[in-house]
Design a protein around this motif. Structure first.
Motif, PDB file in Angstrom:
ATOM      1  N   LEU A   1      -1.189   4.731  -9.179  1.00 21.81           N
ATOM      2  CA  LEU A   1      -2.334   3.835  -8.946  1.00 21.81           C
ATOM      3  C   LEU A   1      -2.989   4.152  -7.612  1.00 21.81           C
ATOM      4  O   LEU A   1      -4.207   4.089  -7.466  1.00 21.81           O
ATOM      5  CB  LEU A   1      -1.866   2.368  -8.966  1.00 21.81           C
ATOM      6  CG  LEU A   1      -1.498   1.834 -10.356  1.00 21.81           C
ATOM      7  CD1 LEU A   1      -0.764   0.505 -10.249  1.00 21.81           C
ATOM      8  CD2 LEU A   1      -2.752   1.686 -11.217  1.00 21.81           C
ATOM      9  N   SER A   2      -2.159   4.511  -6.634  1.00 28.25           N
ATOM     10  CA  SER A   2      -2.679   4.871  -5.319  1.00 28.25           C
ATOM     11  C   SER A   2      -3.532   6.146  -5.397  1.00 28.25           C
ATOM     12  O   SER A   2      -4.599   6.242  -4.780  1.00 28.25           O
ATOM     13  CB  SER A   2      -1.486   5.055  -4.372  1.00 28.25           C
ATOM     14  OG  SER A   2      -1.862   5.769  -3.227  1.00 28.25           O
ATOM     15  N   MET A   3      -3.094   7.120  -6.183  1.00 35.31           N
ATOM     16  CA  MET A   3      -3.872   8.351  -6.383  1.00 35.31           C
ATOM     17  C   MET A   3      -5.220   8.041  -7.028  1.00 35.31           C
ATOM     18  O   MET A   3      -6.247   8.607  -6.650  1.00 35.31           O
ATOM     19  CB  MET A   3      -3.119   9.312  -7.313  1.00 35.31           C
ATOM     20  CG  MET A   3      -1.923   9.966  -6.691  1.00 35.31           C
ATOM     21  SD  MET A   3      -1.130  11.031  -7.945  1.00 35.31           S
ATOM     22  CE  MET A   3       0.169  11.726  -6.952  1.00 35.31           C
ATOM     23  N   LEU A   4      -5.189   7.139  -8.016  1.00 39.18           N
ATOM     24  CA  LEU A   4      -6.424   6.775  -8.716  1.00 39.18           C
ATOM     25  C   LEU A   4      -7.420   6.119  -7.758  1.00 39.18           C
ATOM     26  O   LEU A   4      -8.610   6.456  -7.737  1.00 39.18           O
ATOM     27  CB  LEU A   4      -6.084   5.829  -9.881  1.00 39.18           C
ATOM     28  CG  LEU A   4      -7.240   5.362 -10.768  1.00 39.18           C
ATOM     29  CD1 LEU A   4      -7.933   6.563 -11.422  1.00 39.18           C
ATOM     30  CD2 LEU A   4      -6.745   4.405 -11.853  1.00 39.18           C
ATOM     31  N   GLU A   5      -6.906   5.208  -6.920  1.00 33.72           N
ATOM     32  CA  GLU A   5      -7.782   4.554  -5.939  1.00 33.72           C
ATOM     33  C   GLU A   5      -8.350   5.557  -4.930  1.00 33.72           C
ATOM     34  O   GLU A   5      -9.523   5.493  -4.573  1.00 33.72           O
ATOM     35  CB  GLU A   5      -7.012   3.463  -5.181  1.00 33.72           C
ATOM     36  CG  GLU A   5      -6.884   2.180  -5.987  1.00 33.72           C
ATOM     37  CD  GLU A   5      -5.977   1.161  -5.311  1.00 33.72           C
ATOM     38  OE1 GLU A   5      -5.739   1.275  -4.090  1.00 33.72           O
ATOM     39  OE2 GLU A   5      -5.485   0.250  -6.014  1.00 33.72           O
ATOM     40  N   ASP A   6      -7.503   6.463  -4.467  1.00 31.49           N
ATOM     41  CA  ASP A   6      -7.964   7.475  -3.501  1.00 31.49           C
ATOM     42  C   ASP A   6      -9.072   8.336  -4.096  1.00 31.49           C
ATOM     43  O   ASP A   6     -10.008   8.731  -3.404  1.00 31.49           O
ATOM     44  CB  ASP A   6      -6.802   8.375  -3.057  1.00 31.49           C
ATOM     45  CG  ASP A   6      -5.817   7.655  -2.148  1.00 31.49           C
ATOM     46  OD1 ASP A   6      -6.127   6.521  -1.720  1.00 31.49           O
ATOM     47  OD2 ASP A   6      -4.742   8.209  -1.868  1.00 31.49           O
ATOM     48  N   LEU A   7      -8.954   8.619  -5.391  1.00 32.15           N
ATOM     49  CA  LEU A   7      -9.976   9.427  -6.065  1.00 32.15           C
ATOM     50  C   LEU A   7     -11.276   8.629  -6.207  1.00 32.15           C
ATOM     51  O   LEU A   7     -12.370   9.117  -5.906  1.00 32.15           O
ATOM     52  CB  LEU A   7      -9.442   9.867  -7.433  1.00 32.15           C
ATOM     53  CG  LEU A   7     -10.270  10.841  -8.258  1.00 32.15           C
ATOM     54  CD1 LEU A   7     -10.436  12.167  -7.528  1.00 32.15           C
ATOM     55  CD2 LEU A   7      -9.602  11.086  -9.619  1.00 32.15           C
ATOM     56  N   GLN A   8     -11.128   7.376  -6.638  1.00 30.59           N
ATOM     57  CA  GLN A   8     -12.304   6.522  -6.832  1.00 30.59           C
ATOM     58  C   GLN A   8     -13.041   6.246  -5.528  1.00 30.59           C
ATOM     59  O   GLN A   8     -14.258   6.158  -5.496  1.00 30.59           O
ATOM     60  CB  GLN A   8     -11.885   5.178  -7.467  1.00 30.59           C
ATOM     61  CG  GLN A   8     -11.564   5.301  -8.943  1.00 30.59           C
ATOM     62  CD  GLN A   8     -10.867   4.061  -9.500  1.00 30.59           C
ATOM     63  OE1 GLN A   8     -10.254   3.292  -8.768  1.00 30.59           O
ATOM     64  NE2 GLN A   8     -10.953   3.885 -10.817  1.00 30.59           N
ATOM     65  N   ASP A   9     -12.276   6.113  -4.441  1.00 32.66           N
ATOM     66  CA  ASP A   9     -12.880   5.802  -3.138  1.00 32.66           C
ATOM     67  C   ASP A   9     -13.280   7.056  -2.362  1.00 32.66           C
ATOM     68  O   ASP A   9     -13.601   6.973  -1.176  1.00 32.66           O
ATOM     69  CB  ASP A   9     -11.896   4.978  -2.280  1.00 32.66           C
ATOM     70  CG  ASP A   9     -11.554   3.645  -2.929  1.00 32.66           C
ATOM     71  OD1 ASP A   9     -12.246   3.271  -3.901  1.00 32.66           O
ATOM     72  OD2 ASP A   9     -10.599   2.992  -2.473  1.00 32.66           O
ATOM     73  N   ASN A  10     -13.195   8.207  -3.028  1.00 28.89           N
ATOM     74  CA  ASN A  10     -13.527   9.484  -2.378  1.00 28.89           C
ATOM     75  C   ASN A  10     -12.675   9.768  -1.143  1.00 28.89           C
ATOM     76  O   ASN A  10     -13.093  10.475  -0.231  1.00 28.89           O
ATOM     77  CB  ASN A  10     -15.018   9.523  -1.982  1.00 28.89           C
ATOM     78  CG  ASN A  10     -15.905   9.488  -3.216  1.00 28.89           C
ATOM     79  OD1 ASN A  10     -15.707  10.269  -4.142  1.00 28.89           O
ATOM     80  ND2 ASN A  10     -16.863   8.566  -3.223  1.00 28.89           N
ATOM     81  N   ILE A  11     -11.474   9.197  -1.097  1.00 29.21           N
ATOM     82  CA  ILE A  11     -10.562   9.528  -0.001  1.00 29.21           C
ATOM     83  C   ILE A  11      -9.978  10.919  -0.261  1.00 29.21           C
ATOM     84  O   ILE A  11      -9.693  11.664   0.657  1.00 29.21           O
ATOM     85  CB  ILE A  11      -9.451   8.453   0.120  1.00 29.21           C
ATOM     86  CG1 ILE A  11     -10.072   7.128   0.562  1.00 29.21           C
ATOM     87  CG2 ILE A  11      -8.340   8.895   1.074  1.00 29.21           C
ATOM     88  CD1 ILE A  11      -9.146   5.942   0.492  1.00 29.21           C
TER      89      ILE A  11
ATOM     90  N   THR B   1       0.863  -1.172   0.000  1.00 28.08           N
ATOM     91  CA  THR B   1       0.000   0.000   0.000  1.00 28.08           C
ATOM     92  C   THR B   1       0.902   1.225   0.000  1.00 28.08           C
ATOM     93  O   THR B   1       1.708   1.399   0.913  1.00 28.08           O
ATOM     94  CB  THR B   1      -0.901   0.015   1.257  1.00 28.08           C
ATOM     95  OG1 THR B   1      -1.601  -1.234   1.316  1.00 28.08           O
ATOM     96  CG2 THR B   1      -1.877   1.166   1.217  1.00 28.08           C
ATOM     97  N   TYR B   2       0.800   2.033  -1.038  1.00 29.50           N
ATOM     98  CA  TYR B   2       1.727   3.152  -1.221  1.00 29.50           C
ATOM     99  C   TYR B   2       1.625   4.170  -0.094  1.00 29.50           C
ATOM    100  O   TYR B   2       0.528   4.569   0.296  1.00 29.50           O
ATOM    101  CB  TYR B   2       1.448   3.835  -2.560  1.00 29.50           C
ATOM    102  CG  TYR B   2       2.434   4.931  -2.886  1.00 29.50           C
ATOM    103  CD1 TYR B   2       3.712   4.632  -3.331  1.00 29.50           C
ATOM    104  CD2 TYR B   2       2.085   6.270  -2.724  1.00 29.50           C
ATOM    105  CE1 TYR B   2       4.622   5.623  -3.622  1.00 29.50           C
ATOM    106  CE2 TYR B   2       2.994   7.281  -3.010  1.00 29.50           C
ATOM    107  CZ  TYR B   2       4.267   6.950  -3.460  1.00 29.50           C
ATOM    108  OH  TYR B   2       5.160   7.941  -3.738  1.00 29.50           O
TER     109      TYR B   2
END
Lengths: 158, 158
Positions: free
Chosen positions: B30-40, A134-135
């Protein structure tokens, strides 16, 4: 498949000359050369590099460095682990299992391993049983950390 | 020579799609993309990336991350500094000064900068006023650290 012998490399002028064939030749290798020239280290000192010879030619190498548990920010429970870097197989020798043999050698110590997966290398690391972490920006600073967890070891929650 | 405008990049689906054009796309993106998708994180959040657009196309980028003085192991006196990584110009736009413009932008803050010089890049960094550090295995772990010293700043003795 053939089996290859992994050797711990010693620092001498022959080894350092062979290192120049590898793309990831850099400040680390230049520092070894200076230490040898200035008699700071002796000829045939142990190096952090392991390699595979084809005949008397060095065709693959990696550097393996043991990090103490006190500095472990990747694994749970925190423990000594290896950082693996500069895994590289000379172009004409690729696709023959040399890289795999070196990584399996590193895994044979049964310690966790952390590496910085280069571009397009995630398939290789995953095949070797590594996982992306996890980055964490502050810890990872743009790296692509892939880690190998021995049994009973899991990701450290930061 | 033309002048280019360096922009701090925001995280949104367009930016993250453009990042895929860069070779050094990895776990950080990829971590940024996930954070955006998960509304983090919100759409158009600030990112650690700076870039240059040619028209509306992102053609060059770098990531700049401020390290606090307490963690400084490169500079004397110890102080806040920037780690610069993922400096990259798309192939068709290389040789036009985009990389130089990004690095000069980083230097304009007048803080020390540390980067990990990739293969064959030492000429570029030296032209930009960077110097190779004295290699320290425990700190540098196979990296090729190149640093930029503002006036009054020198190498930290370990």
């Amino acid at each position: 498949m053939e089996t290859y012998t992994v050797k711990r490399l010693v620092i001498n002028y022959k080894t350092l000359e062979e290192f120049k064939q590898f793309k990831e030749y850099g400040i680390q290798e230049l520092s070894m050369l200076e230490d040898l020239q200035d008699n700071i280290i002796e000829n045939d000192s142990e190096s952090p590099f392991y390699g595979i010879y084809f005949g008397d030619k060095l065709v693959a190498r990696m550097s393996l460095y043991r990090i103490e548990a006190a500095y472990d920010r990747y694994f749970s429970p925190p423990q000594d682990y290896f950082e693996l870097w500069k895994l590289e197989v000379l172009p004409q020798y690729q696709g023959k299992g040399y890289g795999k043999t070196l990584v399996q050698f590193a895994q044979s110590f049964n310690l966790p391993i952390k590496t910085n997966g280069r571009q397009q290398s995630s398939g290789f690391w995953e095949k070797m049983g590594f996982e992306a972490v996890t980055y964490n920006e502050e810890r990872d600073r743009g790296e692509n950390p892939y880690v190998s967890y021995p049994k009973g070891v899991s990701e450290q929650t930061l």
